[in-house]
Design a protein around this motif. Structure first.
Motif, PDB file in Angstrom:
ATOM      1  N   GLU A  29      77.669   1.825 -46.089  1.00 16.15           N
ATOM      2  CA  GLU A  29      78.908   1.426 -45.415  1.00 16.15           C
ATOM      3  C   GLU A  29      79.663   2.624 -44.850  1.00 16.15           C
ATOM      4  O   GLU A  29      80.271   2.541 -43.783  1.00 16.15           O
ATOM      5  CB  GLU A  29      79.788   0.694 -46.440  1.00 16.15           C
ATOM      6  CG  GLU A  29      81.083   0.157 -45.918  1.00 16.15           C
ATOM      7  CD  GLU A  29      81.865  -0.529 -47.038  1.00 16.15           C
ATOM      8  OE1 GLU A  29      82.980  -0.059 -47.341  1.00 16.15           O
ATOM      9  OE2 GLU A  29      81.344  -1.508 -47.610  1.00 16.15           O
ATOM     10  N   ILE A  32      76.163   7.205 -41.685  1.00 19.02           N
ATOM     11  CA  ILE A  32      75.004   6.934 -40.834  1.00 19.02           C
ATOM     12  C   ILE A  32      73.989   8.035 -41.134  1.00 19.02           C
ATOM     13  O   ILE A  32      74.332   9.222 -41.175  1.00 19.02           O
ATOM     14  CB  ILE A  32      75.391   6.954 -39.347  1.00 19.02           C
ATOM     15  CG1 ILE A  32      76.419   5.854 -39.062  1.00 19.02           C
ATOM     16  CG2 ILE A  32      74.155   6.784 -38.476  1.00 19.02           C
ATOM     17  CD1 ILE A  32      77.034   5.939 -37.677  1.00 19.02           C
ATOM     18  N   ARG A 161      80.558   7.145 -40.979  1.00 17.80           N
ATOM     19  CA  ARG A 161      80.461   5.976 -40.108  1.00 17.80           C
ATOM     20  C   ARG A 161      81.838   5.685 -39.517  1.00 17.80           C
ATOM     21  O   ARG A 161      82.803   5.516 -40.256  1.00 17.80           O
ATOM     22  CB  ARG A 161      79.966   4.768 -40.886  1.00 17.80           C
ATOM     23  CG  ARG A 161      79.712   3.546 -40.002  1.00 17.80           C
ATOM     24  CD  ARG A 161      79.164   2.388 -40.796  1.00 17.80           C
ATOM     25  NE  ARG A 161      77.867   2.648 -41.405  1.00 17.80           N
ATOM     26  CZ  ARG A 161      76.694   2.547 -40.784  1.00 17.80           C
ATOM     27  NH1 ARG A 161      76.662   2.220 -39.513  1.00 17.80           N
ATOM     28  NH2 ARG A 161      75.574   2.783 -41.431  1.00 17.80           N
ATOM     29  N   PRO A 162      81.948   5.613 -38.184  1.00 12.68           N
ATOM     30  CA  PRO A 162      83.228   5.256 -37.573  1.00 12.68           C
ATOM     31  C   PRO A 162      83.623   3.828 -37.963  1.00 12.68           C
ATOM     32  O   PRO A 162      82.765   2.956 -38.105  1.00 12.68           O
ATOM     33  CB  PRO A 162      82.964   5.341 -36.073  1.00 12.68           C
ATOM     34  CG  PRO A 162      81.635   5.986 -35.914  1.00 12.68           C
ATOM     35  CD  PRO A 162      80.906   5.857 -37.200  1.00 12.68           C
ATOM     36  N   THR A 164      84.762   1.652 -36.227  1.00  7.90           N
ATOM     37  CA  THR A 164      84.403   0.716 -35.158  1.00  7.90           C
ATOM     38  C   THR A 164      82.915   0.361 -35.159  1.00  7.90           C
ATOM     39  O   THR A 164      82.486  -0.455 -34.356  1.00  7.90           O
ATOM     40  CB  THR A 164      84.753   1.329 -33.790  1.00  7.90           C
ATOM     41  OG1 THR A 164      84.064   2.571 -33.652  1.00  7.90           O
ATOM     42  CG2 THR A 164      86.258   1.517 -33.655  1.00  7.90           C
ATOM     43  N   ARG A 165      82.149   0.977 -36.045  1.00  8.16           N
ATOM     44  CA  ARG A 165      80.700   0.748 -36.074  1.00  8.16           C
ATOM     45  C   ARG A 165      80.291   0.192 -37.442  1.00  8.16           C
ATOM     46  O   ARG A 165      79.706   0.881 -38.267  1.00  8.16           O
ATOM     47  CB  ARG A 165      79.961   2.044 -35.772  1.00  8.16           C
ATOM     48  CG  ARG A 165      78.504   1.838 -35.519  1.00  8.16           C
ATOM     49  CD  ARG A 165      77.869   3.072 -34.942  1.00  8.16           C
ATOM     50  NE  ARG A 165      76.427   2.948 -35.024  1.00  8.16           N
ATOM     51  CZ  ARG A 165      75.605   3.955 -34.943  1.00  8.16           C
ATOM     52  NH1 ARG A 165      76.065   5.167 -34.762  1.00  8.16           N
ATOM     53  NH2 ARG A 165      74.317   3.760 -35.034  1.00  8.16           N
ATOM     54  N   ALA A 166      80.606  -1.050 -37.682  1.00 10.49           N
ATOM     55  CA  ALA A 166      80.284  -1.690 -38.962  1.00 10.49           C
ATOM     56  C   ALA A 166      78.772  -1.803 -39.124  1.00 10.49           C
ATOM     57  O   ALA A 166      78.067  -2.170 -38.181  1.00 10.49           O
ATOM     58  CB  ALA A 166      80.927  -3.062 -39.045  1.00 10.49           C
ATOM     59  N   PRO A 167      78.270  -1.497 -40.327  1.00 12.55           N
ATOM     60  CA  PRO A 167      76.823  -1.579 -40.538  1.00 12.55           C
ATOM     61  C   PRO A 167      76.357  -3.001 -40.809  1.00 12.55           C
ATOM     62  O   PRO A 167      77.132  -3.851 -41.234  1.00 12.55           O
ATOM     63  CB  PRO A 167      76.632  -0.727 -41.799  1.00 12.55           C
ATOM     64  CG  PRO A 167      77.890  -0.953 -42.569  1.00 12.55           C
ATOM     65  CD  PRO A 167      78.972  -1.040 -41.518  1.00 12.55           C
ATOM     66  N   GLU A 168      75.094  -3.239 -40.551  1.00 15.49           N
ATOM     67  CA  GLU A 168      74.468  -4.471 -41.010  1.00 15.49           C
ATOM     68  C   GLU A 168      74.373  -4.341 -42.534  1.00 15.49           C
ATOM     69  O   GLU A 168      74.020  -3.286 -43.040  1.00 15.49           O
ATOM     70  CB  GLU A 168      73.066  -4.619 -40.418  1.00 15.49           C
ATOM     71  CG  GLU A 168      73.058  -4.917 -38.946  1.00 15.49           C
ATOM     72  CD  GLU A 168      73.635  -6.290 -38.631  1.00 15.49           C
ATOM     73  OE1 GLU A 168      73.361  -7.245 -39.387  1.00 15.49           O
ATOM     74  OE2 GLU A 168      74.364  -6.397 -37.630  1.00 15.49           O
TER      75      GLU A 168
END
Length: 186
Positions: A29, A32, A161-162, A164-168
């Motif tokens: 979460e 990256i 992780r930004p 705005t870039r939610a992970p799967e």
């Protein structure tokens, strides 16, 4: 290229036993990673994890392990020092432990060259449906810091992780930490 696996194991339904799964979820979460680094919710998959372990050059295991230390203690073990018992509680006789998986990988000659266990001493393994106890939960951030520091030895630089870039999600969304705890409290 070096194949690296960060593996969270444990059973989220038994309180602190879910530490490893929750730790790898948070790592995923928050960061990256390069393509050659796999973050895996291994849950209680047992022998199904063998091909994953055998295909790794570097393996980081996050788990709750009973070392009879003070509750919530964080500890690390490397390579041959990775303990013989990696699961704090077996729920049934059919559940295979990480020890069995690592033993089979060793027998096949495909044990990862580098193994790091990041373990926490559980407090509660008896409360079905409970989340982690406060002392174990408090070790999540230190465990993630240890994992990132270990990965850095192999040239892995995780990028924050930004927002705005939610992970799967690594597994079903309904059992990730926030929804799981929200369902328990309702």
């Amino acid at each position: 290229m070096t194949r690296i696996t960060v593996l969270g194991v444990g059973n989220i339904l038994w309180a602190d036993e879910g530490f490893g799964v929750r730790a790898v979820e948070l790592l995923h979460e928050r960061h990256i990673f390069p393509e050659h680094v796999a973050l895996v919710d291994g849950g209680t998959q047992g022998l199904a994890l063998l091909p994953l372990v055998e295909d790794s050059d570097v393996l980081v295991i996050l788990d709750a392990v009973d070392y009879v230390l003070p509750p919530g203690s964080l500890f690390m073990a490397d390579d041959d020092d990775v303990p013989r018992c990696l699961t704090a509680k077996k729920i049934s006789l059919h559940q295979t432990s990480m020890l069995d998986v690592l033993g089979l990988a060793r027998l096949s000659g495909r044990l990862p060259a580098h193994i790091r266990l990041i373990g926490v001493q559980p407090c509660d393994l008896e409360t079905y449906g409970a989340s982690m106890s406060a002392p174990v939960r408090a070790q999540l951030d230190p465990a993630l810091a240890e994992a990132l520091a270990y990965l850095a030895r192999f040239g892995v630089a995780a990028v924050p992780r930004p927002a705005t870039r939610a992970p799967e999600p690594l597994g079903p969304l309904s059992v990730t930490l926030a929804p799981y705890e929200a369902a328990r409290s309702s």
